[in-house]
Enzyme design. Sequence first.
Site, PDB file in Angstrom:
ATOM      1  N   GLU A 249       5.068 -50.412  -5.626  1.00 27.40           N
ATOM      2  CA  GLU A 249       4.902 -51.639  -6.414  1.00 27.40           C
ATOM      3  C   GLU A 249       6.219 -52.395  -6.530  1.00 27.40           C
ATOM      4  O   GLU A 249       6.263 -53.623  -6.403  1.00 27.40           O
ATOM      5  CB  GLU A 249       4.417 -51.327  -7.838  1.00 27.40           C
TER       6      GLU A 249
ATOM      7  N   CYS B 141       3.560 -46.255 -12.404  1.00 28.30           N
ATOM      8  CA  CYS B 141       4.486 -45.549 -13.300  1.00 28.30           C
ATOM      9  C   CYS B 141       5.108 -46.538 -14.297  1.00 28.30           C
ATOM     10  O   CYS B 141       5.010 -47.766 -14.134  1.00 28.30           O
ATOM     11  CB  CYS B 141       5.579 -44.841 -12.498  1.00 28.30           C
TER      12      CYS B 141
HETATM   13  N1  THU Z   1       5.179 -43.714  -6.658  1.00 24.67           N
HETATM   14  C1  THU Z   1       4.882 -45.021  -6.401  1.00 24.67           C
HETATM   15  O1  THU Z   1       5.064 -45.516  -5.288  1.00 24.67           O
HETATM   16  N2  THU Z   1       4.387 -45.774  -7.403  1.00 24.67           N
HETATM   17  C2  THU Z   1       4.175 -45.344  -8.676  1.00 24.67           C
HETATM   18  O2  THU Z   1       3.791 -46.128  -9.538  1.00 24.67           O
HETATM   19  C3  THU Z   1       4.408 -43.939  -9.002  1.00 24.67           C
HETATM   20  C4  THU Z   1       4.959 -43.082  -7.937  1.00 24.67           C
HETATM   21  C5  THU Z   1       5.729 -42.887  -5.578  1.00 24.67           C
HETATM   22  C6  THU Z   1       7.143 -42.433  -5.796  1.00 24.67           C
HETATM   23  C7  THU Z   1       7.205 -41.171  -4.975  1.00 24.67           C
HETATM   24  O3  THU Z   1       7.500 -41.507  -3.639  1.00 24.67           O
HETATM   25  C8  THU Z   1       5.775 -40.644  -5.007  1.00 24.67           C
HETATM   26  O4  THU Z   1       4.955 -41.715  -5.443  1.00 24.67           O
HETATM   27  C9  THU Z   1       5.597 -39.453  -5.937  1.00 24.67           C
HETATM   28  O5  THU Z   1       6.045 -39.714  -7.202  1.00 24.67           O
END
Ligand code: THU
Length: 136
Positions: free
Chosen positions: A63, A94
């Site tokens: 994102e 997140c």
């Molecule tokens: N991740 C995202 O790309 N977006 C989020 O909102 C949460 C987590 C990714 C980060 C990491 O590469 C993987 O997901 C595991 O946390």
Amino acid sequence: MKAFSLDQQTLETLLERARQARAHAYAPYSKYCVGAALLCEGGEIFAACNVENASFGLTICAERNAVAMAVAHGNTRFLAVVIITDDEKPATPCGACRQVLGEFARDLTVVVANLTGQIIRYKLADLIPYPFSGGA
Ligand code: THU
């Protein structure tokens, strides 16, 4: 301002763009691949994936990558974001990504999806009701 309503055709385009970006996820450590497609007010779409690093804390979420791409191309007004993961229940963004999206669009439509076609819609303001805003 008129409330934005995401039509089915645009949703499908965003889902496809997010899926395509997810296929490029660089996630050798977590193996958790994420794709995000951000719709801008002018109709442009910026899609991105998560990019991990051996120094785990340097990982960038899909994102936030999409936001950075949009801003770099002169777009700061966002209407909707679609996020796709391979979860049984689609995963919400997140906290860091909620904060960053909220910098630009408090009333953003956030659609989370999984690979089996399950879709849940939220409003960003419901996902982060009290963002940091420098005390303002
Ligand atoms: N991740 C995202 O790309 N977006 C989020 O909102 C949460 C987590 C990714 C980060 C990491 O590469 C993987 O997901 C595991 O946390």
